[in-house]
Design an enzyme around this catalytic site. Structure first.
Site, PDB file in Angstrom:
ATOM      1  N   HIS A 171      -5.768   1.763  -4.507  1.00  0.00           N
ATOM      2  CA  HIS A 171      -4.857   1.289  -3.412  1.00  0.00           C
ATOM      3  C   HIS A 171      -4.452  -0.119  -3.632  1.00  0.00           C
ATOM      4  O   HIS A 171      -5.306  -0.849  -4.544  1.00  0.00           O
ATOM      5  CB  HIS A 171      -5.400   1.410  -2.020  1.00  0.00           C
ATOM      6  CG  HIS A 171      -6.673   0.377  -1.985  1.00  0.00           C
ATOM      7  ND1 HIS A 171      -7.010  -0.199  -0.415  1.00  0.00           N
ATOM      8  CD2 HIS A 171      -7.690   0.031  -2.578  1.00  0.00           C
ATOM      9  CE1 HIS A 171      -8.249  -1.068  -0.489  1.00  0.00           C
ATOM     10  NE2 HIS A 171      -8.718  -1.143  -1.857  1.00  0.00           N
ATOM     11  N   HIS A 187      -2.513   1.071   6.756  1.00  0.00           N
ATOM     12  CA  HIS A 187      -2.941   1.069   5.249  1.00  0.00           C
ATOM     13  C   HIS A 187      -3.335   2.438   4.813  1.00  0.00           C
ATOM     14  O   HIS A 187      -3.569   3.389   5.443  1.00  0.00           O
ATOM     15  CB  HIS A 187      -4.290   0.477   5.368  1.00  0.00           C
ATOM     16  CG  HIS A 187      -4.583   0.116   3.770  1.00  0.00           C
ATOM     17  ND1 HIS A 187      -3.735  -0.905   3.034  1.00  0.00           N
ATOM     18  CD2 HIS A 187      -5.677   0.322   3.055  1.00  0.00           C
ATOM     19  CE1 HIS A 187      -4.321  -0.905   1.805  1.00  0.00           C
ATOM     20  NE2 HIS A 187      -5.364  -0.189   1.918  1.00  0.00           N
ATOM     21  N   CYS A 236       1.030  -1.346   0.098  1.00  0.00           N
ATOM     22  CA  CYS A 236      -0.152  -0.056  -0.187  1.00  0.00           C
ATOM     23  C   CYS A 236       0.874   1.352   0.147  1.00  0.00           C
ATOM     24  O   CYS A 236       0.739   1.899  -0.784  1.00  0.00           O
ATOM     25  CB  CYS A 236      -0.862  -0.015   1.160  1.00  0.00           C
ATOM     26  SG  CYS A 236      -0.186   0.154   2.894  1.00  0.00           S
TER      27      CYS A 236
END
Length: 391
Positions: free
Chosen positions: A363, A351, A303
């Site tokens: 993402h 994240h 990420c």
């Protein structure tokens, strides 16, 4: 006479019937077993799909958290290794100069001995590893010329600096070792969590996997609904802003007193929009590439690796890991999020995605998934930590 009769064994009345003691014991055992089963389900019982889903999600979350720790340790290890290499190179150069200075002192001492200007053991002390004590003697210093004294001072200065650099190099090596150990630990944790998740999923039947997919689909539909609601709210806020600006312009034909500030703000917004456009263009070109923990491209990403690479494509350097990226810009309300902003998730900030507008982001989700567009509510509204504008 009733004396010849045997007494009836004590019993328990069940539904109006007196039962023998043996039957009573059996019934009691059954009741206890039933209570035990109700109190704590058998370990052989399979967990529900919801429990499996939660467990798998938790394992992936833990793996992603460990991935960011791995990324952080890797970043520190790389920097520390460069520092160690620089220090060791510096120590080698200083040691060479120190040896040359020592040789110069030795030649001077030998010359003094040949001319009788120094005691016979002067050369021995000058060539020693630590001749400081001897040089401190006034008699010897008095016999030296100004140039020789300068050589001695230079030697001891170099010796002190070299020793200090050696200490720094030793400390840096110890720090490097700690970073490498952290790296190994984080890597092992990631691998273990992913292995546990794969093992859980492998035990599901085809039917259970289909039902699990249906649960995930419902979650995505709910996330999409919330994203659409956010888009509606943002559109309404923008409409009101434009109406207010138009009303202000009608009230006066003269530019507002703070027009200079407004122009500056408009210019800043335009600059950010240009960078954000490049960032999003890069991110969209990565859609479909696999999530791989610790990866920074170009064939796969995790990420924070994706967000770093995307903003780098716009000429903006942001840190490697989520813990640092969240502080690399200005925090803005979710209602004011603009395309290009970074959306961070979870209390431990493990994240991140790139906002593209309308409640959606790009993402790299998790192991086994691919870079994709998805609602920022993909894991529920409560999972959103903050929104940051990095440039």
């Amino acid at each position: 006479m009733a004396s010849h009769r045997k007494s009836r064994p004590a019993g328990t009345r069940v539904a109006g019937i007196r039962t023998p003691a043996l039957a009573t014991a059996a019934l009691t055992s059954v009741a206890l077993l039933s209570q035990t089963a109700n109190a704590s389900p058998s370990t052989d019982d399979k967990p529900s799909l919801e429990e499996v889903e939660k467990k798998v999600d938790d394992l992936y979350r833990q793996a992603e958290s460990a991935t960011e720790k791995y990324n952080s340790a890797k970043d520190k290890t790389t920097k520390q290794r460069k520092r160690v290499d620089t220090l060791l190179d510096d120590v080698a150069k200083r040691t060479q100069k120190l040896n040359e200075a020592r040789e110069e002192l030795g030649r001077n001492a030998a010359a003094q001995y040949r001319t009788g200007a120094a005691a016979p053991d002067t050369a021995t002390f000058l060539l020693a590893d630590n001749p400081q004590d001897y040089f401190d003697q006034t008699q010897l210093m008095d016999r030296m010329t100004g140039r020789q004294k300068e050589s001695v001072d230079d030697y001891f200065t170099q010796q002190s600096e070299t020793m200090e650099k050696r200490r720094e190099a030793t400390q840096s090596l110890e720090t490097l070792t700690d970073s490498q150990n952290d790296l190994k630990s984080a890597k092992a944790t990631v691998q273990q969590k992913l292995s546990d998740a794969r093992e859980l999923l492998s035990k599901l039947t085809a039917e259970e996997k289909a039902r699990l997919a249906a649960i995930e689909k419902r979650k995505q539909e709910e996330a999409a609904r919330k994203a659409a609601e956010l888009a509606r709210q943002q559109a309404e806020a923008e409409r009101q802003r434009q109406e207010a600006a138009a009303a202000q312009q009608q009230e006066s034909t003269q530019p507002p007193a703070d027009s200079g500030t407004s122009d500056s703000s408009s210019s800043s917004d335009s600059s950010y929009a240009t960078k954000a456009e490049k960032t999003l263009a890069f991110a969209r070109s990565q859609i479909g590439k696999p999530y791989v923990w610790g990866a920074t491209g170009p064939d796969s990403y995790d990420c924070s690796g994706l967000t770093q690479a995307a903003w780098k494509a716009a000429g903006v350097d942001i840190p490697r890991v989520t813990y640092d990226q969240v502080n690399a810009g200005t925090t803005v309300p979710l209602s004011s999020a603009q395309p290009g902003d970074l959306v961070f998730f979870y209390d431990d900030v493990t994240h991140v995605g790139i906002y593209i507008g309308n409640g959606m982001m790009i993402h790299a989700p998790k192991p086994g998934a691919y870079v994709r567009e998805e609602s920022i509510y993909y894991d529920g509204e409560s999972s959103i930590h903050s929104v940051v504008r990095p440039a």
